[in-house]
Design an enzyme around this catalytic site. Structure first.
Site, PDB file in Angstrom:
ATOM      1  N   ALA A  23       8.306  37.396  42.771  1.00 38.31           N
ATOM      2  CA  ALA A  23       7.550  38.647  42.894  1.00 38.31           C
ATOM      3  C   ALA A  23       6.138  38.447  43.415  1.00 38.31           C
ATOM      4  CB  ALA A  23       7.512  39.357  41.547  1.00 38.31           C
ATOM      5  N   THR A  27       3.616  40.955  45.710  1.00 39.35           N
ATOM      6  CA  THR A  27       2.591  41.791  45.074  1.00 39.35           C
ATOM      7  C   THR A  27       1.356  41.913  45.959  1.00 39.35           C
ATOM      8  OG1 THR A  27       1.868  39.852  43.809  1.00 39.35           O
ATOM      9  CG2 THR A  27       3.324  41.405  42.695  1.00 39.35           C
ATOM     10  N   ILE A 104      13.846  41.474  46.750  1.00 37.23           N
ATOM     11  CA  ILE A 104      14.863  42.295  47.413  1.00 37.23           C
ATOM     12  C   ILE A 104      14.248  43.205  48.467  1.00 37.23           C
ATOM     13  CG2 ILE A 104      16.488  42.241  45.479  1.00 37.23           C
ATOM     14  CD1 ILE A 104      15.385  44.912  44.543  1.00 37.23           C
ATOM     15  N   ASP A 105      12.979  42.945  48.818  1.00 39.96           N
ATOM     16  CA  ASP A 105      12.246  43.867  49.696  1.00 39.96           C
ATOM     17  C   ASP A 105      12.460  43.621  51.181  1.00 39.96           C
ATOM     18  OD1 ASP A 105      10.400  41.618  50.234  1.00 39.96           O
ATOM     19  OD2 ASP A 105       9.599  42.066  48.245  1.00 39.96           O
ATOM     20  N   HIS A 120      19.041  37.706  45.383  1.00 39.95           N
ATOM     21  CA  HIS A 120      19.355  38.923  44.623  1.00 39.95           C
ATOM     22  C   HIS A 120      19.684  40.101  45.534  1.00 39.95           C
ATOM     23  CE1 HIS A 120      16.869  37.117  41.074  1.00 39.95           C
ATOM     24  NE2 HIS A 120      18.068  36.574  41.192  1.00 39.95           N
ATOM     25  N   CYS A 128      29.606  50.258  53.183  1.00 41.19           N
ATOM     26  CA  CYS A 128      30.762  51.011  52.703  1.00 41.19           C
ATOM     27  C   CYS A 128      31.694  50.061  51.950  1.00 41.19           C
ATOM     28  CB  CYS A 128      31.508  51.643  53.879  1.00 41.19           C
ATOM     29  SG  CYS A 128      33.072  52.438  53.389  1.00 41.19           S
ATOM     30  N   CYS A 131      35.304  50.128  54.353  1.00 37.00           N
ATOM     31  CA  CYS A 131      35.364  49.553  55.706  1.00 37.00           C
ATOM     32  C   CYS A 131      34.278  48.514  55.975  1.00 37.00           C
ATOM     33  CB  CYS A 131      35.312  50.655  56.760  1.00 37.00           C
ATOM     34  SG  CYS A 131      33.677  51.399  56.982  1.00 37.00           S
ATOM     35  N   ASN A 213       1.459  29.386  41.877  1.00 40.08           N
ATOM     36  CA  ASN A 213       1.643  30.550  41.014  1.00 40.08           C
ATOM     37  C   ASN A 213       0.377  30.771  40.202  1.00 40.08           C
ATOM     38  OD1 ASN A 213       3.686  32.579  40.230  1.00 40.08           O
ATOM     39  ND2 ASN A 213       3.421  31.740  38.172  1.00 40.08           N
TER      40      ASN A 213
END
Length: 242
Positions: A23, A27, A104-105, A120, A128, A131, A213
């Site tokens: 994350a 941020t 996931i951005d 993730h 779909c 299909c 970090n």
């Protein structure tokens, strides 16, 4: 300063670089850390709303909550930051670099990185279930409950939901066993199985390991270099060594 110089030299010489991001990599683009104490994941119901079982039982309600939780309608405002661009620039310089992201951005891809494993999944697309046709973020925004134009099935998001397996896990581990350097950026290393990646890289592969970090993770013993900085600060420190 010496740490920056040493890491700069290591990255110059490395043949294969793997980067694990969390994350903290996003941020700085203004995207909230969903797992923070005040984040959206703090809501006790979120795990249910984002589960495979809930999607299967109540797909229309699922999409309502999915859009609210991830603020889909405003997601276009977020842009890649200096950290995303730095990783893309390494690739442009000819480095064999693969990004393993918990985010996931889709900002690594938007920032120019070509070799990204979305551990993730991604908010940027859906498909779909019948299909397998793919649809982009704008299509999801434009349709309250997005359906396949061909099959009329309600779309399946490409985010890994609670109850799903991690489809890219084996690909990520394979890459770890090939890497010379692992850089971990912006993650607290609290979520398994990803939390085991630094130990694999250092203890089993013998790779050089680097942590960037703001907060300590409790896994500092698995790293050769530890930078308690924002990613932008780390990138600036490396850039000044050129």
């Amino acid at each position: 300063m010496q740490q920056f110089e040493e890491v700069h030299s290591i990255l110059e010489k490395a043949k294969k670089i793997t980067v694990l991001t969390g994350a903290g990599a996003s941020t700085e683009s203004g995207i909230p850390d969903f797992r923070s104490a005040n984040g959206l994941y703090a809501d006790a119901n979120v795990e249910m709303y984002l589960s495979r079982g809930y999607y299967n039982r109540s797909p229309k309600e699922f999409w309502k909550h999915y859009k609210e939780i991830f603020q889909i309608n405003t997601f276009h405002q977020y842009k890649p930051n200096r950290g995303h661009r730095f990783l893309a620039e390494l690739e442009e310089q000819g480095k064999d670099i693969t990004i393993l992201t918990q985010n996931i951005d889709g900002l690594h891809q938007l920032g120019g990185s070509k070799h990204v494993i979305d551990l993730h999944g991604t908010l940027q697309t859906a498909h779909c279930p019948k299909c397998k046709a793919g649809y982009d973020l704008q299509y999801m925004i434009d349709h309250e409950v997005p359906r396949c134009e061909k099959c009329n099935f309600i779309l399946n998001p490409d985010v890994v939901l609670y109850g799903d397996t991690l489809p890219q896990y084996q690909n990520a581990v394979k890459r770890l066993y090939e890497t010379d350097v692992l850089i971990v950026m912006g993650t607290s290393l609290k979520v398994q199985p990803v939390a085991s990646f630094p130990q694999i890289a250092k203890r089993e592969v013998g790779a050089t390991t680097i942590l960037v970090n703001e907060e300590l993770t409790g896994q500092e013993y698995n790293f050769d270099y530890v930078f308690q900085n924002k990613i932008g600060e780390f990138v600036e420190g490396l850039s000044s060594r050129k």
